[in-house]
Write an enzyme that holds these catalytic residues in place. Structure first.
Site: not given
Length: 217
Positions: A170, A142, A89, A79
């Site tokens: 990830h 995350c 979500r 990342e």
């Protein structure tokens, strides 16, 4: 010292490969003679950063790698950037579901990873491990942890010390999870090998930078 973190299971999963891989990578690094520790983080907003901060303060690592699961991805994702937003979500493991909330009120809009992600990508590719540089860590726990880590590390740098470096990685579903979900997965052992390689690459690159800085003084 290298600190690795992974998450507890979330979203109804029985296991989280990020924690399994972080544990294995720490063991493998210690076998290489590198001091390394692994810490499991809860998949909750707020508490995850608190535990991470405590671990960083306790161990005073020079390198920190936070690892999370990104089910559906097919590669190890290095990342690049953490953004100052929590937008969930689904609820976290405590039922929290922030919407359009800052990770830290008044904090910078974003932080960049301080890991050598391009060199790590090269080394992973050379080792035959599928990897990519990702431009988004999402807006769930995350990214929350990634931002919290970089915020903490930024505050630890002073004029006499370049400070610890850190970032977020990830990993895909494990092979076992992938079989259930019908999507691609990766063996946990391969994830751990990737984390070990990223750690060694980062450690080597950090040492090279310090040597170069010393030569300039």
């Amino acid at each position: 010292m290298i600190l690795l973190t992974g998450f507890e299971p979330f979203g109804g999963e029985a296991a989280n490969p990020s924690w399994q891989a972080a544990q294995q990578a720490a063991e493998d690094l210690r076998a290489d003679g590198v001091e390394a520790r692994a810490v499991e983080l809860p998949c909750t907003f707020g508490e995850s950063i608190a535990i991470l901060r405590a671990a960083v303060s306790l161990h005073s690592p020079r390198l920190v790698f936070c690892v999370g699961q990104a089910g559906g991805r097919t590669k190890i994702s290095l990342e690049r950037i953490a953004i100052n937003i929590d937008d969930a979500r689904i609820p976290d493991n405590e039922g929290n579901q922030p919407i359009d909330a800052p990770v830290r009120v008044g904090g910078p809009a974003a932080y960049f990873s301080t890991l050598p992600i391009k060199q790590a990508l090269h080394d992973l590719s050379e080792a035959g491990i599928a990897a990519e540089i990702s431009q988004t860590a999402g807006t769930y726990v995350c990214n929350h942890v990634f931002y919290g880590l970089m915020d903490q590390l930024a505050s630890s740098i002073d004029s006499s010390d370049d400070g610890p470096r850190g970032g977020f990685i990830h990993v895909p579903y494990s092979v076992e999870q992938a079989a259930v979900h019908g999507v691609p997965g990766m063996p946990v052992a391969e994830m751990a090998a990737a984390l070990r390689l990223i750690a060694l690459t980062s450690q080597r690159t950090t040492s090279d930078l310090r040597l170069a800085a010393g030569a300039e003084h």
